[in-house]
Design a protein around this motif. Structure first.
Motif, PDB file in Angstrom:
ATOM      1  N   SER A 157       0.840  -1.197   0.000  1.00 19.31           N
ATOM      2  CA  SER A 157       0.000   0.000   0.000  1.00 19.31           C
ATOM      3  C   SER A 157       0.878   1.250   0.000  1.00 19.31           C
ATOM      4  O   SER A 157       2.056   1.207   0.341  1.00 19.31           O
ATOM      5  CB  SER A 157      -0.919   0.002   1.218  1.00 19.31           C
ATOM      6  OG  SER A 157      -0.162   0.023   2.410  1.00 19.31           O
ATOM      7  N   SER A 158       0.291   2.360  -0.384  1.00 22.42           N
ATOM      8  CA  SER A 158       1.031   3.613  -0.484  1.00 22.42           C
ATOM      9  C   SER A 158       1.125   4.297   0.870  1.00 22.42           C
ATOM     10  O   SER A 158       0.119   4.473   1.564  1.00 22.42           O
ATOM     11  CB  SER A 158       0.351   4.556  -1.496  1.00 22.42           C
ATOM     12  OG  SER A 158       0.447   4.037  -2.799  1.00 22.42           O
ATOM     13  N   ILE A 159       2.339   4.686   1.219  1.00 22.52           N
ATOM     14  CA  ILE A 159       2.627   5.381   2.472  1.00 22.52           C
ATOM     15  C   ILE A 159       3.368   6.668   2.141  1.00 22.52           C
ATOM     16  O   ILE A 159       4.288   6.668   1.315  1.00 22.52           O
ATOM     17  CB  ILE A 159       3.501   4.509   3.401  1.00 22.52           C
ATOM     18  CG1 ILE A 159       2.751   3.260   3.834  1.00 22.52           C
ATOM     19  CG2 ILE A 159       3.989   5.300   4.606  1.00 22.52           C
ATOM     20  CD1 ILE A 159       1.588   3.539   4.754  1.00 22.52           C
ATOM     21  N   THR A 160       2.987   7.764   2.755  1.00 25.11           N
ATOM     22  CA  THR A 160       3.736   9.008   2.608  1.00 25.11           C
ATOM     23  C   THR A 160       4.742   9.111   3.751  1.00 25.11           C
ATOM     24  O   THR A 160       4.367   9.074   4.924  1.00 25.11           O
ATOM     25  CB  THR A 160       2.805  10.222   2.616  1.00 25.11           C
ATOM     26  OG1 THR A 160       1.937  10.151   1.480  1.00 25.11           O
ATOM     27  CG2 THR A 160       3.597  11.517   2.566  1.00 25.11           C
ATOM     28  N   LEU A 161       6.005   9.192   3.383  1.00 22.89           N
ATOM     29  CA  LEU A 161       7.063   9.416   4.359  1.00 22.89           C
ATOM     30  C   LEU A 161       7.295  10.906   4.511  1.00 22.89           C
ATOM     31  O   LEU A 161       7.458  11.622   3.515  1.00 22.89           O
ATOM     32  CB  LEU A 161       8.357   8.728   3.925  1.00 22.89           C
ATOM     33  CG  LEU A 161       8.352   7.205   3.847  1.00 22.89           C
ATOM     34  CD1 LEU A 161       9.731   6.687   3.450  1.00 22.89           C
ATOM     35  CD2 LEU A 161       7.919   6.593   5.174  1.00 22.89           C
ATOM     36  N   ASP A 162       7.276  11.365   5.762  1.00 20.74           N
ATOM     37  CA  ASP A 162       7.435  12.780   6.074  1.00 20.74           C
ATOM     38  C   ASP A 162       8.631  12.907   7.020  1.00 20.74           C
ATOM     39  O   ASP A 162       8.582  12.473   8.169  1.00 20.74           O
ATOM     40  CB  ASP A 162       6.158  13.301   6.740  1.00 20.74           C
ATOM     41  CG  ASP A 162       6.145  14.818   6.858  1.00 20.74           C
ATOM     42  OD1 ASP A 162       7.223  15.435   6.767  1.00 20.74           O
ATOM     43  OD2 ASP A 162       5.047  15.380   7.054  1.00 20.74           O
ATOM     44  N   CYS A 163       9.726  13.462   6.501  1.00 18.87           N
ATOM     45  CA  CYS A 163      10.977  13.515   7.253  1.00 18.87           C
ATOM     46  C   CYS A 163      11.311  14.959   7.592  1.00 18.87           C
ATOM     47  O   CYS A 163      11.408  15.810   6.694  1.00 18.87           O
ATOM     48  CB  CYS A 163      12.104  12.895   6.433  1.00 18.87           C
ATOM     49  SG  CYS A 163      13.679  12.769   7.296  1.00 18.87           S
ATOM     50  N   GLN A 164      11.499  15.220   8.900  1.00 14.36           N
ATOM     51  CA  GLN A 164      11.759  16.573   9.383  1.00 14.36           C
ATOM     52  C   GLN A 164      13.107  16.603  10.109  1.00 14.36           C
ATOM     53  O   GLN A 164      13.390  15.762  10.971  1.00 14.36           O
ATOM     54  CB  GLN A 164      10.650  17.014  10.348  1.00 14.36           C
ATOM     55  CG  GLN A 164      10.880  18.359  10.996  1.00 14.36           C
ATOM     56  CD  GLN A 164      10.409  19.533  10.139  1.00 14.36           C
ATOM     57  OE1 GLN A 164       9.842  19.319   9.063  1.00 14.36           O
ATOM     58  NE2 GLN A 164      10.623  20.730  10.614  1.00 14.36           N
ATOM     59  N   LEU A 177      10.903  10.969  11.485  1.00 12.65           N
ATOM     60  CA  LEU A 177      10.355  10.318  10.299  1.00 12.65           C
ATOM     61  C   LEU A 177       8.973   9.784  10.632  1.00 12.65           C
ATOM     62  O   LEU A 177       8.814   8.963  11.532  1.00 12.65           O
ATOM     63  CB  LEU A 177      11.258   9.169   9.849  1.00 12.65           C
ATOM     64  CG  LEU A 177      10.802   8.417   8.594  1.00 12.65           C
ATOM     65  CD1 LEU A 177      10.816   9.336   7.373  1.00 12.65           C
ATOM     66  CD2 LEU A 177      11.694   7.192   8.351  1.00 12.65           C
ATOM     67  N   ALA A 178       7.966  10.304   9.927  1.00 17.63           N
ATOM     68  CA  ALA A 178       6.582   9.880  10.149  1.00 17.63           C
ATOM     69  C   ALA A 178       6.071   9.126   8.930  1.00 17.63           C
ATOM     70  O   ALA A 178       6.465   9.400   7.787  1.00 17.63           O
ATOM     71  CB  ALA A 178       5.695  11.089  10.412  1.00 17.63           C
ATOM     72  N   ALA A 179       5.194   8.163   9.161  1.00 10.99           N
ATOM     73  CA  ALA A 179       4.527   7.410   8.105  1.00 10.99           C
ATOM     74  C   ALA A 179       3.053   7.765   8.107  1.00 10.99           C
ATOM     75  O   ALA A 179       2.393   7.701   9.142  1.00 10.99           O
ATOM     76  CB  ALA A 179       4.712   5.912   8.301  1.00 10.99           C
ATOM     77  N   ILE A 180       2.515   8.131   6.971  1.00 16.30           N
ATOM     78  CA  ILE A 180       1.145   8.619   6.850  1.00 16.30           C
ATOM     79  C   ILE A 180       0.416   7.791   5.803  1.00 16.30           C
ATOM     80  O   ILE A 180       0.972   7.496   4.738  1.00 16.30           O
ATOM     81  CB  ILE A 180       1.141  10.115   6.449  1.00 16.30           C
ATOM     82  CG1 ILE A 180       1.871  10.950   7.518  1.00 16.30           C
ATOM     83  CG2 ILE A 180      -0.267  10.638   6.234  1.00 16.30           C
ATOM     84  CD1 ILE A 180       2.237  12.340   7.049  1.00 16.30           C
ATOM     85  N   ASP A 181      -0.795   7.419   6.104  1.00 17.92           N
ATOM     86  CA  ASP A 181      -1.627   6.718   5.134  1.00 17.92           C
ATOM     87  C   ASP A 181      -1.914   7.684   3.980  1.00 17.92           C
ATOM     88  O   ASP A 181      -2.537   8.729   4.168  1.00 17.92           O
ATOM     89  CB  ASP A 181      -2.928   6.261   5.783  1.00 17.92           C
ATOM     90  CG  ASP A 181      -3.750   5.401   4.850  1.00 17.92           C
ATOM     91  OD1 ASP A 181      -4.071   5.858   3.745  1.00 17.92           O
ATOM     92  OD2 ASP A 181      -4.090   4.271   5.238  1.00 17.92           O
TER      93      ASP A 181
END
Length: 780
Positions: free
Chosen positions: A184-191, A204-208
């Motif tokens: 499935s598709s996950i958006t990786l959000d790295c700050q 590092l966050a993982a978002i649906d």
């Protein structure tokens, strides 16, 4: 709550119930994040070129479909396939940075990981140099903010030289996504956030991707600030030493003051252009990235003078195999300078590339030629997982340091440009088969693999050669052979290089000559050799000079190891080129003559004991063909310029005596692994400047020559041999080698040539040349 305290608290949240109980904290935190913007909003039909902001390692390992970059390579030994974000680098400020991308496992059920590779080069490398990071970690390699196929977030090392393929987790897996479905598709959000003057935290966050719900996150505390300075890449990998997952990336965005945006680093769809002018004939090639040829089919060359407002139609060229278009104009005004541009025939209002066609200066000024050959992009192959010193005197070479990542050869290129050359000559080995990556010549991707290496050469020099005439000679490594006895194409079906001929797919060989030679002047006799392999030997006139281009391996006889080496017979140039040089003697009367060839026509090499070294690859072999060739250029009163031997050298090649033939100037290798020496064991007669490595010399094939200057490696052959444990004569430490470029100045007023030999990192405004140079030779 202060952000830093929040981050420390959040690092301890490892259960889904605790996560849901802190929803308020997440909401407030996310409001503080830096805003992001897309790198590229383009949507492509399927193609290999990923788009202007991206560089793929390697070309054949990625493709783009729509907005998604898809890794196509799976299998052990192909770990850590990467895509560099060319236009984005982490700077050394204490500011925030943010990266986002939607990722998905393209091979559900197979194991591996993906993510962001951060801080490639630690600020030591250029954006282009950092773009090469791939497969193995090492010094200055950076940190991976990773997401794996089991739904875990982690931070992994890519800077451990001793465990280059382990990608060791820096701390424990910070979070497991209970709701993740593999594929499935996950958006990786790295700050990235500074916490004090010397450290950052990475979150590092993982978002649906469908719902926008944050499924989990992890934090790496107290990351040294200097580790987050340099290049940024996307990374797709199987687990080490195993077959595994491939990943796709889409919706790539960046933001924050710590990320420098530099769109001048973008690349494509045109890599560059090269051209030559021969009186009224202009020939040009335009090299493209691997674009979709159903979309870009034909290009057009347009030009105008400085005083003109409208572009004039030049010529159209279809894009041929090798993603190259060729243009030829036969009524060129060679005494004027023109701007040129390349446009897509289907979209003529958009300039794809531009440059200048310089006017032929004829004999109005001192005419200067820059001479290059033998250029590797990395000191050691990036596919090697362990780097060891080859001899004790070598320094340790860190994988992602300037000692190893030579590309884009900034000092070499810019120091050469300081001389303001009127012409560039590249006389062979523009790339090598195993640098920066493994052999690809016998794979289904052989053409793309060759283009990957060719593009690195082109990318380094494109901004210099687009405005000046450029001559290219393809040599043995260019056609993916360690040695080449071309034999007019005969025996190309035989297995060994020493059998003669061209050993790899002939369509690939034809592509190589097309992309390298397509802009050269019209051949003297364009009849191909066997297998329809084209020829490039030619005469042309430019800068008040009569030039001949000679291919000294294409017709060369294969070696006869059983024959008496002092009485060998065979072809060096072949009957066709010998007839050409005979005709060239009377062409362009009254003008000084320069012959451009790949290699010096002799074997000025000595072994570890200082005795003449036997090397059938050198063009001292075969002796009779070599003698005929030297006499032909001598009868033309020509200076000969060459490369190939990795040994800067100036020598008169003799015919019957030591100095009754032409003067040959072999420029030093610009960057090469294999070393050669000229260190005679006994004092030679007729030395120059009391230099023990000069004088009258007879090579292993009986050829006579007078050596006037030589730029040996900085370690002696004997010292090297005593320490060397490998089968070859490899050196990786540039400080032990003598590499650089040549400059040939044709002074029409004083009627002489001035030959110069420069080290790659010497400032030409203040520094000295290699010992023995400059050397002045009169035209007559």
């Amino acid at each position: 709550m202060k952000r830093r305290n929040f981050l420390k608290l959040s690092a301890g949240l490892i259960g889904s119930s605790m996560l849901s109980g802190c929803a308020g904290f997440f909401a407030s935190y996310r409001a503080e994040l830096a805003s992001t913007s897309p790198l590229d909003n383009s949507r492509f039909e399927e193609q290999i070129w990923l788009g202007k902001p991206f560089w793929a390692n390697r070309l054949q390992d990625w493709r783009r479909i729509g907005n998604e970059l898809q890794c196509t390579r799976e299998g052990k030994s192909f770990e850590a396939r990467t895509v560099s974000l060319l236009t984005r680098q982490l700077n050394n400020t204490l500011q925030s940075a943010r990266l986002k991308a939607t990722v998905r496992n393209l091979t559900p059920g197979k194991e591996g990981f993906c993510g962001f590779l951060l801080g490639i080069g630690k600020g030591e490398l250029t954006a282009k140099g950092a773009a090469l990071a791939q497969r193995a970690g090492g010094v200055n390699g950076g940190i991976i903010a990773a997401f794996d196929s089991s739904g875990k977030l982690s931070f992994r090392q890519f800077d451990d030289e001793n465990k280059s393929l382990e990608f060791t987790t820096i701390n424990r897996d910070l979070f497991s996504l209970n709701q993740y479905q593999d594929g499935s598709s996950i958006t990786l959000d790295c700050q990235l956030d500074p916490t004090d003057a010397n450290h950052f935290d990475i979150r590092l966050a993982a978002i649906d991707s469908a719902t926008g719900q944050e499924l989990g996150f992890g934090v790496l505390h107290n990351v040294a600030a200097d580790k987050l300075h340099g290049g940024i890449s996307l990374l797709s990998s199987s687990n080490p030493y195993k077959n595994g997952a491939r990943w796709g990336f889409s919706n790539i965005e960046t933001g924050g003051e710590k990320i420098t945006e530099n769109n001048r680093n973008s690349l494509g769809p045109v890599m560059g252009c090269m051209y030559t002018v021969n009186k009224h004939e202009l020939r040009m090639t335009c090299q493209l990235m691997p674009v979709n040829l159903d979309i870009i089919k034909q290009l057009r060359l347009e030009f105008k003078s400085e005083n003109e407002q409208r572009w004039r139609a030049g010529a159209s060229g279809v894009i041929e195999d090798g993603f190259v278009a060729k243009f030829s104009l036969n009524n060129w005004d060679y005494l004027s300078t023109y701007q040129y541009r390349i446009v897509d025939d289907a979209a003529p209002d958009t300039t794809l590339y531009s440059g200048l066609v310089a006017k032929d200066p004829q004999n109005s000024k001192e005419f200067k030629i820059a001479l290059y050959s033998c250029i590797i992009p990395t000191s050691k192959s990036l596919d090697n997982t362990n780097y060891t010193r080859l001899i004790a005197k070598e320094r340790d070479i860190g994988r992602y340091t300037k000692d190893n990542i030579l590309f884009p050869h900034t000092e070499l290129v810019e120091n050469g440009a300081f001389h303001e050359p009127d012409m560039y000559v590249f006389c062979g080995d523009q790339y090598y088969e195993t640098y920066p990556t493994r052999y690809g010549r016998d794979t289904k991707d052989a053409k793309l693999d060759t283009l990957y290496k060719w593009y690195l050469w082109y990318w380094a020099f494109a901004h210099r050669i687009k405005d000046k005439p450029t001559i290219i000679l393809a040599d043995d490594h260019d056609v993916l052979q360690g040695n080449l006895w071309g034999n007019s194409g005969e025996n190309s079906d035989m297995p060994k290089e020493a059998d003669g001929g061209f050993k790899w797919d002939k369509d690939l060989v034809r592509m190589i000559y097309r992309i390298q030679h397509g802009h050269n002047p019209e051949p003297y006799d364009a009849t191909p050799i066997k297998y329809d392999i084209p020829v490039a030997y030619a005469a042309f006139e430019y800068g008040g000079v009569s030039f001949a281009i000679v291919e000294d391996r294409k017709f060369k006889s294969p070696p006869d190891y059983k024959a008496d080496k002092l009485n060998t017979t065979g072809e060096l140039l072949g009957e066709r080129q010998e007839a050409f040089l005979k005709d060239w003697q009377t062409m362009h009367p009254g003008k000084p003559k320069i012959c451009i060839t790949a290699s010096i026509w002799g074997s000025p090499q000595t072994d570890k004991n200082g005795h003449p070294l036997i090397d059938h690859d050198s063009n001292g072999y075969p002796a009779d063909g070599r003698k005929r060739a030297v006499k032909l250029v001598s009868d033309a009163n020509a200076l000969v310029i060459a490369g190939d031997q990795h040994l800067g050298l100036l020598a008169y090649q003799g015919i019957d005596n030591y100095d009754d033939g032409s003067l040959f100037f072999a420029g030093p290798a610009s960057a090469a692994f294999w070393q050669r020496w000229f260190e005679p064991a006994v004092q030679l007669p007729n030395q120059r400047n009391n230099d023990k490595n000069t004088g009258d010399f007879i090579d292993s094939f009986g050829n006579k020559m007078r050596v006037l200057a030589v730029a040996n490696p900085k370690v002696s052959h004997q010292d090297f041999a005593e320490q060397n444990n490998s089968w070859g004569k490899f050196l990786a430490d540039r400080m032990l080698k003598s590499e650089g470029y040549g400059i040939i100045k044709v002074n029409h007023q004083q009627q002489h040539y001035q030959l110069e030999c420069w080290e790659w990192n010497t400032n030409p405004a203040t520094g000295k040349q290699f010992a023995g140079w400059p050397y002045v030779k009169n035209f007559n």
